[in-house]
Design a protein around this motif. Structure first.
Motif, mmCIF file in Angstrom:
data_model
loop_
_atom_site.group_PDB
_atom_site.id
_atom_site.type_symbol
_atom_site.label_atom_id
_atom_site.label_comp_id
_atom_site.label_asym_id
_atom_site.label_seq_id
_atom_site.Cartn_x
_atom_site.Cartn_y
_atom_site.Cartn_z
ATOM 1 N N ILE A 76 0.829 -1.201 0.000
ATOM 2 C CA ILE A 76 0.000 0.000 0.000
ATOM 3 C C ILE A 76 0.864 1.253 0.000
ATOM 4 C CG2 ILE A 76 -1.735 1.287 1.292
ATOM 5 C CD1 ILE A 76 -2.764 -1.305 0.051
ATOM 6 N N GLU A 77 1.823 1.309 0.885
ATOM 7 C CA GLU A 77 2.632 2.523 1.014
ATOM 8 C C GLU A 77 3.536 2.747 -0.197
ATOM 9 O OE1 GLU A 77 3.442 3.841 5.269
ATOM 10 O OE2 GLU A 77 3.818 1.678 5.380
ATOM 11 N N LEU A 83 2.039 7.218 -6.553
ATOM 12 C CA LEU A 83 0.974 8.163 -6.913
ATOM 13 C C LEU A 83 1.339 9.580 -6.486
ATOM 14 C CD1 LEU A 83 -2.384 6.303 -6.148
ATOM 15 C CD2 LEU A 83 -1.238 6.620 -8.343
ATOM 16 N N HIS A 84 1.911 9.713 -5.318
ATOM 17 C CA HIS A 84 2.334 11.032 -4.837
ATOM 18 C C HIS A 84 3.324 11.679 -5.801
ATOM 19 C CE1 HIS A 84 5.688 13.102 -2.591
ATOM 20 N NE2 HIS A 84 4.709 13.957 -2.453
ATOM 21 N N LEU A 85 4.307 10.916 -6.234
ATOM 22 C CA LEU A 85 5.300 11.444 -7.172
ATOM 23 C C LEU A 85 4.663 11.805 -8.502
ATOM 24 C CD1 LEU A 85 8.267 9.004 -6.434
ATOM 25 C CD2 LEU A 85 8.130 11.426 -5.823
ATOM 26 N N ARG A 108 -6.309 6.126 -0.153
ATOM 27 C CA ARG A 108 -6.351 6.711 1.193
ATOM 28 C C ARG A 108 -4.956 7.015 1.701
ATOM 29 N NH1 ARG A 108 -9.139 4.149 6.237
ATOM 30 N NH2 ARG A 108 -8.164 6.010 7.122
ATOM 31 N N CYS A 109 -4.087 6.040 1.576
ATOM 32 C CA CYS A 109 -2.712 6.191 2.054
ATOM 33 C C CYS A 109 -2.024 7.359 1.351
ATOM 34 C CB CYS A 109 -1.944 4.894 1.821
ATOM 35 S SG CYS A 109 -0.228 4.938 2.375
ATOM 36 N N THR A 110 -2.287 7.528 0.075
ATOM 37 C CA THR A 110 -1.679 8.614 -0.693
ATOM 38 C C THR A 110 -2.059 9.972 -0.108
ATOM 39 O OG1 THR A 110 -1.833 7.262 -2.698
ATOM 40 C CG2 THR A 110 -1.422 9.611 -2.989
ATOM 41 N N ALA A 111 -3.341 10.152 0.168
ATOM 42 C CA ALA A 111 -3.839 11.440 0.651
ATOM 43 C C ALA A 111 -3.549 11.681 2.123
ATOM 44 C CB ALA A 111 -5.341 11.535 0.407
ATOM 45 N N GLU A 112 -3.310 10.605 2.873
ATOM 46 C CA GLU A 112 -3.112 10.744 4.312
ATOM 47 C C GLU A 112 -1.642 10.699 4.724
ATOM 48 O OE1 GLU A 112 -5.693 7.782 6.008
ATOM 49 O OE2 GLU A 112 -7.455 8.634 5.022
ATOM 50 N N THR A 113 -0.786 10.274 3.810
ATOM 51 C CA THR A 113 0.654 10.253 4.088
ATOM 52 C C THR A 113 1.319 11.533 3.597
ATOM 53 O OG1 THR A 113 0.697 7.846 3.868
ATOM 54 C CG2 THR A 113 2.808 8.979 3.729
ATOM 55 N N TYR A 114 0.836 12.048 2.464
ATOM 56 C CA TYR A 114 1.437 13.233 1.844
ATOM 57 C C TYR A 114 0.430 14.382 1.818
ATOM 58 C CZ TYR A 114 4.446 9.443 0.253
ATOM 59 O OH TYR A 114 5.258 8.344 0.213
ATOM 60 N N ARG A 142 4.750 2.261 7.997
ATOM 61 C CA ARG A 142 5.982 3.026 8.169
ATOM 62 C C ARG A 142 5.727 4.525 8.280
ATOM 63 N NH1 ARG A 142 10.435 -0.108 4.331
ATOM 64 N NH2 ARG A 142 9.957 -2.218 5.085
ATOM 65 N N LYS A 143 5.045 5.092 7.300
ATOM 66 C CA LYS A 143 4.821 6.538 7.298
ATOM 67 C C LYS A 143 3.345 6.902 7.427
ATOM 68 C CE LYS A 143 7.017 9.297 4.645
ATOM 69 N NZ LYS A 143 7.547 10.008 3.452
ATOM 70 N N TRP A 144 2.470 6.017 7.028
ATOM 71 C CA TRP A 144 1.042 6.320 6.950
ATOM 72 C C TRP A 144 0.400 6.344 8.331
ATOM 73 C CZ3 TRP A 144 -3.078 2.414 4.796
ATOM 74 C CH2 TRP A 144 -4.341 3.040 4.786
ATOM 75 N N THR A 145 -0.188 7.479 8.677
ATOM 76 C CA THR A 145 -1.061 7.587 9.851
ATOM 77 C C THR A 145 -2.489 7.570 9.336
ATOM 78 O OG1 THR A 145 0.567 8.915 11.041
ATOM 79 C CG2 THR A 145 -1.696 8.984 11.839
ATOM 80 N N PRO A 146 -3.208 6.465 9.497
ATOM 81 C CA PRO A 146 -4.514 6.283 8.846
ATOM 82 C C PRO A 146 -5.663 7.048 9.497
ATOM 83 C CG PRO A 146 -3.972 4.350 10.141
ATOM 84 C CD PRO A 146 -2.777 5.245 10.225
ATOM 85 N N GLU A 147 -5.666 8.342 9.267
ATOM 86 C CA GLU A 147 -6.748 9.211 9.702
ATOM 87 C C GLU A 147 -7.162 10.057 8.514
ATOM 88 O OE1 GLU A 147 -8.462 9.367 12.442
ATOM 89 O OE2 GLU A 147 -7.299 7.815 13.499
ATOM 90 N N PRO A 148 -8.476 10.129 8.188
ATOM 91 C CA PRO A 148 -8.923 10.915 7.030
ATOM 92 C C PRO A 148 -8.411 12.345 7.051
ATOM 93 C CG PRO A 148 -10.717 9.556 7.834
ATOM 94 C CD PRO A 148 -9.589 9.400 8.824
ATOM 95 N N ASN A 149 -7.944 12.789 5.896
ATOM 96 C CA ASN A 149 -7.453 14.156 5.721
ATOM 97 C C ASN A 149 -8.650 15.110 5.725
ATOM 98 O OD1 ASN A 149 -6.464 16.602 4.644
ATOM 99 N ND2 ASN A 149 -4.866 15.535 3.507
#
Length: 211
Positions: A76-77, A83-85, A108-114, A142-149
């Motif tokens: 996932i990460e 996608l972020h890049l 979700r991970c894309t929007a909530e990690t970056y 590792r980096k993802w804090t799973p809380e909605p942006n």
């Protein structure tokens, strides 16, 4: 940008993308076609001879869902990093990130990690096992804090006949989605696969286009 899920392929999302594009809201629609993501999630695409012989595929699919814990969190990460890049390097604007099943976790991970709030407007997930993934992989992230942006709107679409995202313990984004003002959830006819494979008549493209 559309992301497929486990036991799938970007080409399997073509009907859905065509239906969505026909609504005239999006300038273009991209499907994630990444060998590292696709190859790893495809390793779950095996059924036992007994399941195939009995044509008991829903049970087989459910069994594979229960083995989701065997898939590493970096799937996932890693896809989210890609996608972020893509979004930032191409300076995309007014992006809707759409994911089916495991792909919903990727978007979700894309929007909530970056911090993509200046690029991404909406997150749409179809039949995604949010809580299940977080229960099995939460300590491995590792980096993802799973809380909605809070700067981005979320739309979670679920099928009544879905054997994967079968209840709120599996499909909720958080422990209590009702407390989130930017998260919208819609229950539709359909199952885990045809919620994207046969979107016509279920108003799914219309819901996303108008979100």
């Amino acid at each position: 940008i559309v992301v497929h899920g486990m036991m799938s392929h970007y080409k399997n999302m073509s009907n859905f993308c065509d239906a969505l594009y026909s609504k005239g809201v999006f300038d273009t629609i991209w499907c994630l076609n990444d060998y590292s993501y696709q190859g790893r999630v495809a390793e779950a695409k095996t059924f036992s001879p007994k399941d195939i012989a009995s044509f008991n595929l829903p049970k087989a699919i459910l069994g594979k869902l229960m083995s989701i814990g065997d898939l590493p969190a970096y799937i996932i990460e890693g896809a989210a990093q890609l996608l972020h890049l893509l979004i930032t390097q191409l300076e995309m604007k007014n992006v809707a990130l759409i994911g089916h099943s495991l792909g919903g976790l990727v978007v979700r991970c894309t929007a909530e990690t970056y911090d993509l709030s200046s690029y991404v407007n909406n997150i749409v997930t179809l039949a995604s096992p949010h809580r299940l993934w977080l229960k099995t992989h939460g300590l491995k992230l590792r980096k993802w804090t799973p809380e909605p942006n809070q700067k981005i709107k979320y739309l979670a679409l679920l099928g009544k006949g879905d054997m994967v995202a079968v209840n709120t313990d599996v499909s909720n984004l958080t422990a209590s989605d009702t407390e989130l003002s930017n998260v919208y959830k819609v229950l539709l006819k359909g199952n885990h696969t045809n919620i994207h494979d046969c979107p016509h008549g279920k108003y799914i493209p219309e819901l996303i286009a108008g979100f």
